[in-house]
Motif scaffolding. Sequence first.
Motif, PDB file in Angstrom:
ATOM      1  N   VAL A  89       0.855  -1.186   0.000  1.00 51.04           N
ATOM      2  CA  VAL A  89       0.000   0.000   0.000  1.00 51.04           C
ATOM      3  C   VAL A  89       0.893   1.238   0.000  1.00 51.04           C
ATOM      4  O   VAL A  89       1.780   1.382   0.850  1.00 51.04           O
ATOM      5  N   TYR A  90       0.657   2.101  -0.957  1.00 51.71           N
ATOM      6  CA  TYR A  90       1.472   3.315  -1.119  1.00 51.71           C
ATOM      7  C   TYR A  90       0.549   4.523  -1.013  1.00 51.71           C
ATOM      8  O   TYR A  90      -0.354   4.718  -1.828  1.00 51.71           O
ATOM      9  N   ALA A  91       0.759   5.348   0.026  1.00 52.94           N
ATOM     10  CA  ALA A  91      -0.109   6.493   0.291  1.00 52.94           C
ATOM     11  C   ALA A  91       0.565   7.792  -0.121  1.00 52.94           C
ATOM     12  O   ALA A  91       1.740   8.025   0.193  1.00 52.94           O
ATOM     13  N   VAL A  92      -0.191   8.628  -0.810  1.00 54.45           N
ATOM     14  CA  VAL A  92       0.336   9.912  -1.288  1.00 54.45           C
ATOM     15  C   VAL A  92      -0.619  11.032  -0.896  1.00 54.45           C
ATOM     16  O   VAL A  92      -1.813  10.789  -0.682  1.00 54.45           O
ATOM     17  N   PRO A  93      -0.137  12.262  -0.779  1.00 47.83           N
ATOM     18  CA  PRO A  93      -1.026  13.399  -0.512  1.00 47.83           C
ATOM     19  C   PRO A  93      -2.030  13.574  -1.647  1.00 47.83           C
ATOM     20  O   PRO A  93      -1.748  13.261  -2.808  1.00 47.83           O
ATOM     21  N   GLY A  94      -3.207  14.091  -1.309  1.00 40.87           N
ATOM     22  CA  GLY A  94      -4.210  14.387  -2.323  1.00 40.87           C
ATOM     23  C   GLY A  94      -4.763  13.161  -2.999  1.00 40.87           C
ATOM     24  O   GLY A  94      -5.046  12.146  -2.359  1.00 40.87           O
ATOM     25  N   HIS A  95      -4.918  13.217  -4.311  1.00 46.32           N
ATOM     26  CA  HIS A  95      -5.428  12.116  -5.127  1.00 46.32           C
ATOM     27  C   HIS A  95      -4.256  11.514  -5.900  1.00 46.32           C
ATOM     28  O   HIS A  95      -3.436  12.248  -6.459  1.00 46.32           O
ATOM     29  N   PRO A  96      -4.164  10.191  -5.965  1.00 48.51           N
ATOM     30  CA  PRO A  96      -3.013   9.559  -6.635  1.00 48.51           C
ATOM     31  C   PRO A  96      -2.848   9.927  -8.105  1.00 48.51           C
ATOM     32  O   PRO A  96      -1.745   9.828  -8.643  1.00 48.51           O
ATOM     33  N   MET A  97      -3.925  10.339  -8.749  1.00 49.78           N
ATOM     34  CA  MET A  97      -3.851  10.627 -10.177  1.00 49.78           C
ATOM     35  C   MET A  97      -3.818  12.124 -10.492  1.00 49.78           C
ATOM     36  O   MET A  97      -3.966  12.523 -11.639  1.00 49.78           O
ATOM     37  N   VAL A  98      -3.635  12.951  -9.467  1.00 50.23           N
ATOM     38  CA  VAL A  98      -3.574  14.398  -9.681  1.00 50.23           C
ATOM     39  C   VAL A  98      -2.219  14.911  -9.206  1.00 50.23           C
ATOM     40  O   VAL A  98      -1.921  14.890  -8.013  1.00 50.23           O
ATOM     41  N   ARG A 118      -3.469  -0.928  -8.374  1.00 51.63           N
ATOM     42  CA  ARG A 118      -4.827  -0.464  -8.059  1.00 51.63           C
ATOM     43  C   ARG A 118      -4.719   0.957  -7.505  1.00 51.63           C
ATOM     44  O   ARG A 118      -3.820   1.250  -6.722  1.00 51.63           O
ATOM     45  N   VAL A 119      -5.621   1.820  -7.930  1.00 49.35           N
ATOM     46  CA  VAL A 119      -5.607   3.215  -7.485  1.00 49.35           C
ATOM     47  C   VAL A 119      -6.926   3.535  -6.800  1.00 49.35           C
ATOM     48  O   VAL A 119      -7.999   3.341  -7.377  1.00 49.35           O
ATOM     49  N   LEU A 120      -6.843   4.015  -5.551  1.00 51.85           N
ATOM     50  CA  LEU A 120      -8.016   4.440  -4.806  1.00 51.85           C
ATOM     51  C   LEU A 120      -7.936   5.934  -4.561  1.00 51.85           C
ATOM     52  O   LEU A 120      -6.930   6.428  -4.038  1.00 51.85           O
ATOM     53  N   GLY A 121      -8.967   6.645  -4.976  1.00 47.37           N
ATOM     54  CA  GLY A 121      -8.928   8.102  -4.910  1.00 47.37           C
ATOM     55  C   GLY A 121      -9.007   8.649  -3.509  1.00 47.37           C
ATOM     56  O   GLY A 121      -9.263   7.961  -2.536  1.00 47.37           O
ATOM     57  N   GLY A 122      -8.731   9.893  -3.431  1.00 42.43           N
ATOM     58  CA  GLY A 122      -8.877  10.691  -2.221  1.00 42.43           C
ATOM     59  C   GLY A 122      -9.096  12.104  -2.690  1.00 42.43           C
ATOM     60  O   GLY A 122      -8.771  12.441  -3.831  1.00 42.43           O
ATOM     61  N   GLU A 123      -9.659  12.950  -1.875  1.00 43.72           N
ATOM     62  CA  GLU A 123      -9.924  14.305  -2.329  1.00 43.72           C
ATOM     63  C   GLU A 123      -8.613  14.984  -2.697  1.00 43.72           C
ATOM     64  O   GLU A 123      -7.663  14.986  -1.916  1.00 43.72           O
ATOM     65  N   SER A 124      -8.545  15.554  -3.887  1.00 45.12           N
ATOM     66  CA  SER A 124      -7.321  16.212  -4.324  1.00 45.12           C
ATOM     67  C   SER A 124      -7.332  17.676  -3.910  1.00 45.12           C
ATOM     68  O   SER A 124      -8.370  18.225  -3.511  1.00 45.12           O
ATOM     69  N   PHE A 125      -6.199  18.319  -4.044  1.00 47.52           N
ATOM     70  CA  PHE A 125      -6.126  19.748  -3.713  1.00 47.52           C
ATOM     71  C   PHE A 125      -6.958  20.577  -4.671  1.00 47.52           C
ATOM     72  O   PHE A 125      -7.328  21.715  -4.364  1.00 47.52           O
ATOM     73  N   LEU A 126      -7.312  19.989  -5.833  1.00 46.43           N
ATOM     74  CA  LEU A 126      -8.154  20.723  -6.779  1.00 46.43           C
ATOM     75  C   LEU A 126      -9.533  21.003  -6.189  1.00 46.43           C
ATOM     76  O   LEU A 126     -10.080  22.092  -6.366  1.00 46.43           O
TER      77      LEU A 126
END
Length: 503
Positions: A89-98, A118-126
């Motif tokens: 599991v690799y966690a990044v700030p914001g959304h993984p695709m933004v 596999r990519v699971l979204g999260g609210e992005s800074f946008l």
Amino acid sequence: MSGQITAVGLGSGDVGQLTLAIWNLLRESKHLYVRTEHHPVMELIRDHGVRYTTFDRVYEAYDSFPAVYDEISRQLIELALKSPSEEIVYAVPGHPMVAESTVSLLRERCEQQGIKLRVLGGESFLDQAFNRLGFDPIDGFQLLDATMLNPAVLSPQLHILIGQVYDTFTASDVKLGLMDIYPDDYEVVVGHALGVQGMERIQRVPLHELDRVEGYGNLSLIWVPRTTDDAVRNRTFARLHEIVAILRSPEGCPWDQEQTHQSIRKNLIEETYEVLETIDDDDPVGMQEELGDILLQVMLHSQMEEETGTFNVYDVVQGLNEKLLYRHPHVFGEQNAKDAETALQHWEQMKAEEKRLKGVDTARKSALDGVPRDLPALMKAYKIQKKAAKVGFDWDQVEDVLDKVGEELQELREAVSSCNAQGQTAEAMHHAQEELGDLLFAAVNVSRFIDSDPEEALSQTNRKFVRRFQYIEEQLRINGKSFDQTDLLEMEQWWQEAKRLES
């Protein structure tokens, strides 16, 4: 498959933005890796005793962000291959695709290695940017990376969001890039930790103060509001293309509408010489204006062809870009050039290869081909002599050329004497003209041997003559005289005086 990596987004900052599915995955993961520990959600993770590994140490080991992102993705791939039955599991700030370069690299490399991503979204800074800054993305916006900002892609008519503004140095680079298009006092907005309670800070500052703002970090961005101000739009190439198209349109300027390639042909030549004058005068202000006039000629000719559907100015730009890339293999390829002469050889080799690829039969072409037909005669003589010299048709030493100049001068003397003796008949005058041409041609040959462009040499002499002659005119004015009140002897004295003043 040879392993699995799940990239998840931690949201743009506030813990309330973390989805339940992602939170559960973070808590249950046996192999949790985070790109950076500098994110508000990490406090929640620590409070719940969730074990993780951070890649912050990689930032300290490399000098550039691309190198950091490359190394992080490489390590994740290596981990997945070592434990193919375990989920990484690799966690990044914001959304993984933004604006997440590491995930972009993983998408490319996981497929090559047979790893399931596999990519699971999260609210992005946008999301928070649209909400907290208060603009609608339907108006059009650009999302750009501060570390790779290219002024050429800026579109002032769109909102521009710039992420990855990690520090003051990055903000300074952004400022300089934006100043290529926007005025120094253009108002921009800096947002820190948008949507994070107790941490959010929004500042409006003039562009020139962008790198004086404090608090840049992982949760910082810059918003450049869109504008229709001509002062900004007029600094873009797209606006120039638009203006020229309007001038040529039925609603445009009657004069511009009537012009053809032939009718403005002479303008291109005249504008070129006006640029040369500003170069000779070391006049950067005038040069800026005159180069603009040259560019206008390029735009007008391109617009005429765009109207017939043959090509447009962007085709011209594309062709030039491709030519520059192709003919500089020592810059954009794998060849090397230790000096200017080698670089020029590469240029000529690639130029010849271009012709071969286009099907030009080089075996039937003259060694003198490629010299423009309508070049000024002095410049043309110089170029055809250089081409002839490349195939060995040349003098061995400059002394031989000087002897040739003496020979041609004597023949000119004889032709002029004959012309005077015969009463300046058409035949005699034509012969004298031929001998004059031969003398000038021989003098151009001398210029090659002393590595001096004859056009520049003569231009320098012209300027020198004008200065000295104007000195004579000034002396006549001071003495209250006109040309019909002086004689050659007096003018020669002032001429010699002008020479002494120059030395």
